[in-house]
Enzyme design. Sequence first.
Site, PDB file in Angstrom:
ATOM      1  N   SER A   1     -10.785  -1.685   1.317  1.00  0.00           N
ATOM      2  CA  SER A   1     -11.061  -2.767   0.362  1.00  0.00           C
ATOM      3  C   SER A   1     -11.517  -3.988   1.153  1.00  0.00           C
ATOM      4  CB  SER A   1      -9.773  -3.101  -0.400  1.00  0.00           C
ATOM      5  OG  SER A   1      -9.884  -4.340  -1.053  1.00  0.00           O
TER       6      SER A   1
ATOM      7  N   TYR B   1      -0.465  -4.987  -0.010  1.00  0.00           N
ATOM      8  CA  TYR B   1      -1.610  -4.111  -0.320  1.00  0.00           C
ATOM      9  C   TYR B   1      -2.749  -4.378   0.664  1.00  0.00           C
ATOM     10  CZ  TYR B   1      -5.855  -2.575  -2.791  1.00  0.00           C
ATOM     11  OH  TYR B   1      -7.065  -2.010  -3.116  1.00  0.00           O
TER      12      TYR B   1
ATOM     13  N   LYS C   1      -4.670  -1.921   3.486  1.00  0.00           N
ATOM     14  CA  LYS C   1      -6.109  -1.651   3.541  1.00  0.00           C
ATOM     15  C   LYS C   1      -6.665  -1.980   4.934  1.00  0.00           C
ATOM     16  CE  LYS C   1      -6.645   0.134  -0.495  1.00  0.00           C
ATOM     17  NZ  LYS C   1      -7.100   1.515  -0.641  1.00  0.00           N
TER      18      LYS C   1
HETATM   19  P1  NAP Z   1      -8.213   3.455 -10.967  1.00  0.00           P
HETATM   20  O1  NAP Z   1      -9.513   3.330 -11.682  1.00  0.00           O
HETATM   21  O2  NAP Z   1      -7.039   2.763 -11.551  1.00  0.00           O
HETATM   22  O3  NAP Z   1      -7.908   5.012 -10.763  1.00  0.00           O
HETATM   23  C1  NAP Z   1      -6.766   5.379 -10.139  1.00  0.00           C
HETATM   24  C2  NAP Z   1      -6.754   6.917  -9.997  1.00  0.00           C
HETATM   25  O4  NAP Z   1      -5.737   7.223  -9.078  1.00  0.00           O
HETATM   26  C3  NAP Z   1      -6.430   7.630 -11.284  1.00  0.00           C
HETATM   27  O5  NAP Z   1      -7.180   8.831 -11.316  1.00  0.00           O
HETATM   28  C4  NAP Z   1      -4.926   7.934 -11.137  1.00  0.00           C
HETATM   29  O6  NAP Z   1      -4.616   9.047 -11.953  1.00  0.00           O
HETATM   30  C5  NAP Z   1      -4.868   8.198  -9.633  1.00  0.00           C
HETATM   31  N1  NAP Z   1      -3.601   7.987  -8.934  1.00  0.00           N
HETATM   32  C6  NAP Z   1      -2.801   6.906  -8.964  1.00  0.00           C
HETATM   33  N2  NAP Z   1      -1.757   7.061  -8.134  1.00  0.00           N
HETATM   34  C7  NAP Z   1      -1.919   8.274  -7.533  1.00  0.00           C
HETATM   35  C8  NAP Z   1      -1.181   9.014  -6.578  1.00  0.00           C
HETATM   36  N3  NAP Z   1      -0.025   8.551  -6.059  1.00  0.00           N
HETATM   37  N4  NAP Z   1      -1.648  10.225  -6.182  1.00  0.00           N
HETATM   38  C9  NAP Z   1      -2.786  10.723  -6.705  1.00  0.00           C
HETATM   39  N5  NAP Z   1      -3.524  10.073  -7.629  1.00  0.00           N
HETATM   40  C10 NAP Z   1      -3.096   8.862  -8.036  1.00  0.00           C
HETATM   41  O7  NAP Z   1      -8.335   2.915  -9.438  1.00  0.00           O
HETATM   42  P2  NAP Z   1      -9.612   2.417  -8.613  1.00  0.00           P
HETATM   43  O8  NAP Z   1      -9.832   0.974  -8.888  1.00  0.00           O
HETATM   44  O9  NAP Z   1     -10.721   3.377  -8.796  1.00  0.00           O
HETATM   45  O10 NAP Z   1      -9.045   2.496  -7.116  1.00  0.00           O
HETATM   46  C11 NAP Z   1      -9.316   3.585  -6.273  1.00  0.00           C
HETATM   47  C12 NAP Z   1      -9.297   3.130  -4.834  1.00  0.00           C
HETATM   48  O11 NAP Z   1     -10.211   2.055  -4.654  1.00  0.00           O
HETATM   49  C13 NAP Z   1      -7.943   2.608  -4.338  1.00  0.00           C
HETATM   50  O12 NAP Z   1      -7.764   3.028  -3.006  1.00  0.00           O
HETATM   51  C14 NAP Z   1      -8.119   1.104  -4.373  1.00  0.00           C
HETATM   52  O13 NAP Z   1      -7.275   0.458  -3.451  1.00  0.00           O
HETATM   53  C15 NAP Z   1      -9.571   1.005  -3.960  1.00  0.00           C
HETATM   54  N6  NAP Z   1     -10.208  -0.254  -4.316  1.00  0.00           N
HETATM   55  C16 NAP Z   1     -10.353  -0.618  -5.616  1.00  0.00           C
HETATM   56  C17 NAP Z   1     -10.995  -1.838  -5.906  1.00  0.00           C
HETATM   57  C18 NAP Z   1     -11.208  -2.288  -7.316  1.00  0.00           C
HETATM   58  O14 NAP Z   1     -11.574  -3.466  -7.499  1.00  0.00           O
HETATM   59  N7  NAP Z   1     -11.028  -1.444  -8.311  1.00  0.00           N
HETATM   60  C19 NAP Z   1     -11.454  -2.647  -4.863  1.00  0.00           C
HETATM   61  C20 NAP Z   1     -11.288  -2.231  -3.558  1.00  0.00           C
HETATM   62  C21 NAP Z   1     -10.678  -1.032  -3.289  1.00  0.00           C
HETATM   63  P3  NAP Z   1      -3.085   9.447 -12.364  1.00  0.00           P
HETATM   64  O15 NAP Z   1      -2.529   8.271 -13.105  1.00  0.00           O
HETATM   65  O16 NAP Z   1      -3.243  10.681 -13.209  1.00  0.00           O
HETATM   66  O17 NAP Z   1      -2.381   9.712 -11.076  1.00  0.00           O
END
Ligand code: NAP
Length: 249
Positions: free
Chosen positions: A173, A186, A190
């Site tokens: 991130s 968090y 990262k």
């Molecule tokens: P999201 O849309 O909320 O999706 C989260 C996914 O993770 C869901 O499929 C959830 O499904 C699954 N999940 C949650 N906990 C889990 C676990 N312990 N084991 C396996 N699966 C799990 O999240 P996102 O925003 O795409 O984030 C994904 C990645 O991108 C993360 O590493 C986050 O730190 C990174 N990121 C996000 C952003 C942002 O702005 N969105 C920015 C920078 C980095 P279930 O509930 O069925 O488990």
Amino acid sequence: MLRCLVSRCLLTNPVAGQTRKMSGGSLAGSQSSLAGKVAIVTASTDGIGLAAAQALGQRGAHVVVSSRRQSNVDKAVALLQSEKIQVTGTTCNVGNSEDRARLVNMTVEQCGGVDIFVSNAAVNPFFGNIMDSTEAVWDKILDVNVKSAFLMTQLVVPHLEKRGGGSVVFVSSVAGYQPMQALGPYSVSKTALLGLTRALAPELAQSHIRVNCVAPGIIKTTFSQAVRTPSLSILSSLPVYSFHFTYPP
Ligand code: NAP
């Protein structure tokens, strides 16, 4: 944007996919550049993980999607199948060692091997001053965001080696470069992924495995909903950034 970055990591990877010539910074490429490859993407039933699975699948990879809830896995599998993507789905909580092993073993048994591993899962159970964060918060964040990323890589690497090489991508991130207000633990997790990438890359290069890291800015997903609320509006005004680096540079 993120789809482009993940694809770019993979399309420029001579091991994971055929090397594609790019001009003017654009992605060259037919949809079949990853044909015959098998890609595991963790936490891939929603958000960035699902988008990465779609991007890989659209380029011909057989994608293995997973997350904690069976209902989410079923929905993601149905969506990807409706897009004519070759997909296998299973539940996997990356914080659970049995789940991690089952995901890798199932992939090898059902898909014949692994070429690409995208470590995307993360949690953030804490918002506030870092000095108020507890041991339980740190344990949870480091277990899921950092340790499981490494332990999954450790399980996957022997299978990548059997294929003559492959590609590992960690999802970090922008918070890994500049800690975000109220997201101290968090952000530190990262940053650890940036270090993990640099620690693994030279070692795994010897096995023709490339290790990359993508660091998205704020992307509209369920995960980022909390930082996009008015009470944390300082964060919601941030532009969307994305970075990636490769080894060797
Ligand atoms: P999201 O849309 O909320 O999706 C989260 C996914 O993770 C869901 O499929 C959830 O499904 C699954 N999940 C949650 N906990 C889990 C676990 N312990 N084991 C396996 N699966 C799990 O999240 P996102 O925003 O795409 O984030 C994904 C990645 O991108 C993360 O590493 C986050 O730190 C990174 N990121 C996000 C952003 C942002 O702005 N969105 C920015 C920078 C980095 P279930 O509930 O069925 O488990």
